[in-house]
Design an enzyme around this catalytic site. Structure first.
Site, PDB file in Angstrom:
ATOM      1  N   ALA A 132       0.980  -0.625   9.604  1.00 26.48           N
ATOM      2  CA  ALA A 132       2.046  -1.470  10.140  1.00 26.48           C
ATOM      3  C   ALA A 132       2.140  -2.785   9.376  1.00 26.48           C
ATOM      4  CB  ALA A 132       1.802  -1.731  11.625  1.00 26.48           C
TER       5      ALA A 132
ATOM      6  N   TYR B 125      -3.273  -1.342   9.894  1.00 20.20           N
ATOM      7  CA  TYR B 125      -3.143  -1.598   8.455  1.00 20.20           C
ATOM      8  C   TYR B 125      -1.793  -1.111   7.942  1.00 20.20           C
ATOM      9  CZ  TYR B 125      -4.145  -1.362   3.442  1.00 20.20           C
ATOM     10  OH  TYR B 125      -4.096  -1.508   2.084  1.00 20.20           O
TER      11      TYR B 125
ATOM     12  N   LYS C 269       1.269  -3.431   6.264  1.00 21.38           N
ATOM     13  CA  LYS C 269       1.771  -3.248   4.902  1.00 21.38           C
ATOM     14  C   LYS C 269       3.247  -2.829   4.899  1.00 21.38           C
ATOM     15  CE  LYS C 269      -1.936  -4.382   2.630  1.00 21.38           C
ATOM     16  NZ  LYS C 269      -1.959  -5.592   1.764  1.00 21.38           N
TER      17      LYS C 269
ATOM     18  N   ILE D 222      -7.689   2.799  -4.799  1.00 21.95           N
ATOM     19  CA  ILE D 222      -8.195   1.993  -5.909  1.00 21.95           C
ATOM     20  C   ILE D 222      -9.677   1.723  -5.665  1.00 21.95           C
ATOM     21  CG2 ILE D 222      -7.938  -0.139  -7.221  1.00 21.95           C
ATOM     22  CD1 ILE D 222      -5.490   1.711  -7.379  1.00 21.95           C
TER      23      ILE D 222
ATOM     24  N   SER E 110       0.846  -1.195   0.000  1.00 22.78           N
ATOM     25  CA  SER E 110       0.000   0.000   0.000  1.00 22.78           C
ATOM     26  C   SER E 110       0.877   1.239   0.000  1.00 22.78           C
ATOM     27  CB  SER E 110      -0.906   0.017   1.243  1.00 22.78           C
ATOM     28  OG  SER E 110      -1.573   1.260   1.376  1.00 22.78           O
TER      29      SER E 110
END
Length: 245
Positions: free
Chosen positions: A154, A152, A156, A184, A139
């Site tokens: 952390a 999230y 990625k 996206i 991400s």
């Protein structure tokens, strides 16, 4: 010989789009999700995939991932490409985030990446002349951080750590890269997962639009092909300008 490709998170979104993009190249596809992605499998056959498996797999479950790998080995004899898209998102202030929610995000996004990557690499031969490919979906948030998304982010960021380490460990026979999408247009950005405020913030980027899952899928196909032969250990941003590292 048709490439043997495993796509996780294939039921919808970037995973489904990636499966269909590889189907168009005549690949042999193993498609996995928490529920068997029969919808994507049927569409992949119509797109030209030579052979398609649809598998149910919870990527946070070590036994389930091993079973998925054995199904791929039995059907294809090995693997040439992994596109690991399975993941979840969580939006909440830190002080309102239960430990259980943190653990679940890490289990799916980071532990799942470790388990699937380890299993897939174990199925890959690859040579310097014809390297296998591992493509992990990370991400843009892994670079910039984001308040109220700390679990999230952390997870990625951890995925990027796996990618860089594996790229060094398995070069030159396996090339390992991450795709780091910005906003996206998938269900993950929908109202069930993100607030209206944060959807609006996602649009405040130079290209002023959400990207399409198909655009991310095109990048995955590129990395898996001849054009991707000199990429390894990279995090490629496809983000409309949201992050410019």
């Amino acid at each position: 010989m048709s490439a043997r490709v495993l796509v996780t998170g294939a039921y919808r979104g970037i995973g489904s789009a990636s499966a269909l993009a590889f189907a168009g190249t005549g690949a042999r596809l193993a498609l996995a999700d928490i529920r068997a992605p029969e919808n994507t499998a049927e569409a992949a056959r119509e797109k030209g995939a030579i052979e398609v498996l649809d598998l149910a797999c919870d990527v946070s479950d070590a036994n389930a991932v091993v079973a998925m790998g054995e199904a791929v080995r039995t059907a294809f004899g090995g693997l040439d490409v992994l596109v690991h898209c399975a993941g979840i998102i969580h939006e909440a202030p830190l002080l309102a985030t239960p430990v259980a929610d943190f653990d679940r995000v890490i289990a799916v996004n980071l532990r799942g990446s470790f388990l699937v990557g380890k299993t897939a690499i174990g199925l890959m031969a690859g040579t310097q002349e014809a390297p296998a490919r591992v493509i992990m979906i990370a991400s843009d948030m892994a670079y910039c951080g984001r308040e109220i998304f700390s679990p999230y982010v952390a997870s990625k960021h951890g995925v990027l750590g796996l990618v860089r380490s594996w790229a060094k460990e398995f070069a030159p026979r396996i090339l390992v890269n991450a795709i780091c999408p910005g906003p996206i247009d998938t269900e993950m950005l929908g109202a069930a997962n993100m607030s209206a405020e944060w959807r609006a913030r996602e649009l405040a980027i130079p290209l002023a639009r959400f990207g399409k899952p198909e655009e991310v899928a095109e990048l995955a196909v590129f990395l898996a092909g001849a054009g991707g032969r000199y990429f390894t250990g990279q995090g490629l941003g496809i983000n409309g300008g949201s992050v410019m590292p």
